[in-house]
Scaffold this active site. Structure first.
Site, PDB file in Angstrom:
ATOM      1  N   TYR A  28     -59.637 -10.533  43.619  1.00  0.00           N
ATOM      2  CA  TYR A  28     -59.387 -11.776  43.567  1.00  0.00           C
ATOM      3  C   TYR A  28     -60.021 -12.644  42.350  1.00  0.00           C
ATOM      4  CZ  TYR A  28     -58.702 -16.921  44.915  1.00  0.00           C
ATOM      5  OH  TYR A  28     -58.441 -18.237  45.221  1.00  0.00           O
ATOM      6  N   LYS A  42     -58.393 -14.453  39.092  1.00  0.00           N
ATOM      7  CA  LYS A  42     -58.476 -15.725  38.859  1.00  0.00           C
ATOM      8  C   LYS A  42     -59.336 -16.064  37.280  1.00  0.00           C
ATOM      9  CE  LYS A  42     -56.688 -17.653  42.367  1.00  0.00           C
ATOM     10  NZ  LYS A  42     -55.382 -18.530  42.261  1.00  0.00           N
ATOM     11  N   ASP A  77     -39.996 -15.717  45.295  1.00  0.00           N
ATOM     12  CA  ASP A  77     -40.813 -14.790  45.338  1.00  0.00           C
ATOM     13  C   ASP A  77     -41.541 -14.423  44.088  1.00  0.00           C
ATOM     14  OD1 ASP A  77     -42.644 -12.222  45.550  1.00  0.00           O
ATOM     15  OD2 ASP A  77     -40.999 -11.035  46.297  1.00  0.00           O
ATOM     16  N   VAL A  78     -42.965 -14.863  43.913  1.00  0.00           N
ATOM     17  CA  VAL A  78     -43.362 -14.809  42.866  1.00  0.00           C
ATOM     18  C   VAL A  78     -43.795 -13.641  42.142  1.00  0.00           C
ATOM     19  CG1 VAL A  78     -44.677 -17.108  43.161  1.00  0.00           C
ATOM     20  CG2 VAL A  78     -45.976 -14.943  43.500  1.00  0.00           C
ATOM     21  N   ASP A 104     -41.778 -21.688  48.051  1.00  0.00           N
ATOM     22  CA  ASP A 104     -42.814 -20.734  48.605  1.00  0.00           C
ATOM     23  C   ASP A 104     -41.646 -19.565  49.277  1.00  0.00           C
ATOM     24  OD1 ASP A 104     -45.300 -19.503  49.970  1.00  0.00           O
ATOM     25  OD2 ASP A 104     -45.982 -21.757  49.900  1.00  0.00           O
ATOM     26  N   THR A 124     -58.086 -24.976  53.682  1.00  0.00           N
ATOM     27  CA  THR A 124     -56.638 -24.465  53.825  1.00  0.00           C
ATOM     28  C   THR A 124     -56.321 -23.213  54.750  1.00  0.00           C
ATOM     29  OG1 THR A 124     -57.158 -22.550  52.078  1.00  0.00           O
ATOM     30  CG2 THR A 124     -56.667 -25.141  51.221  1.00  0.00           C
TER      31      THR A 124
END
Length: 265
Positions: free
Chosen positions: A156, A160, A64-65, A38, A191
């Site tokens: 978003y 997805k 860092d993605v 993460d 979450t």
């Protein structure tokens, strides 16, 4: 249940909390060697501490993605610490820009797509050589929003939906090499992301957190026949199955963990 993954190397993105952390716990219980990743090392170390894993079975490395260089550095650290990855679970992401379409600017779209769609693309690009060694498992976290978009979080939803298309394309390309690729699509799981959404909703409306949750279930998720938020471990259980030896014939599938939230079959 023996998943047949003892000794396998599993990399879990988004591993400092929520679905990623619970997935890591399940994989550790099955004898896998787990790498958590993460953005923040302090949070990762705290998450690793809560897992209380045996010596040498758990590692926590930041990445860092949105940065290919950062992901390449992560790959090198993993290769040095454990050897190549057998299992990859991508569960990191952000809610992104919210509001009606005409209220979201280009920067909002860009930041959401950068993390939630291009992030998985970069991760797969970086670690695909590890997974193409005759046996591999790749699970991408999508969302109910991918197939049932909502008008106040279109960036978003679009990201997805892209993740599902990415999953399906990868599954057709690499299955002959022993790599299965699948997706899991949760809905309204307990979450930090949904906690933040409910806190914001409660503050904006002057209602309690629990009232905001109930409102969400009643007004925005009416098809959720099980009238509660899901637990992250309930999603992790499905992920654990998909990365198991027993799921060797499951490929290109999208598993919904959504209490029936998607209205269609």
């Amino acid at each position: 249940m023996d998943l047949g993954i003892e000794g396998r190397i599993a990399l879990v993105f988004g591993g400092d909390s929520g679905i990623g952390w619970h997935t890591a716990r399940r994989l550790l219980d099955e004898g896998a060697v787990v790498v958590l990743s993460d953005l923040d090392q302090e949070r990762l170390d705290a998450a690793a501490g809560r897992l209380d894993a045996p010596e040498g079975r758990l590692h926590a490395f930041t990445a860092d993605v949105t940065d290919l260089g950062s992901l390449a550095a992560l790959r090198e650290r993993i290769e040095a610490a454990t050897g190549p990855v057998d299992i990859l679970v991508q569960s990191s992401g952000i809610t992104g820009a919210q509001g009606l379409f005409h209220e979201i600017d280009d920067a909002g779209w860009t930041s959401t797509i950068e993390t939630d769609l291009l992030g998985p693309v970069r991760i797969v690009t970086t670690f695909l050589p590890h997974l193409r060694r005759g046996w591999g498992r790749l699970v991408l976290l999508a969302s109910e929003d991918a197939v049932q978009p909502y008008d106040d979080e279109i960036p978003y939803c679009a990201a997805k939906a892209g993740v599902l298309a990415l999953m399906k394309g990868l599954s057709r390309t690499y299955a002959k090499e022993g790599l299965t690729v699948n997706a899991v699509s949760p809905a309204f799981i307990r979450t930090p992301m949904t906690d933040a959404m409910m806190t914001k909703s409660s503050e904006e409306q002057g209602i309690s957190f629990d009232e905001a949750v109930e409102q969400m279930l009643t007004e925005k998720r009416p098809f959720m026949a099980i009238k509660r938020r899901g637990e992250p471990d309930e999603v992790a259980a499905v992920i654990a199955f998909l990365v198991s030896a027993g799921a060797s014939f499951v490929n290109g599938a999208n598993y919904r963990v959504d209490a029936g939230s998607v209205g269609s079959i």
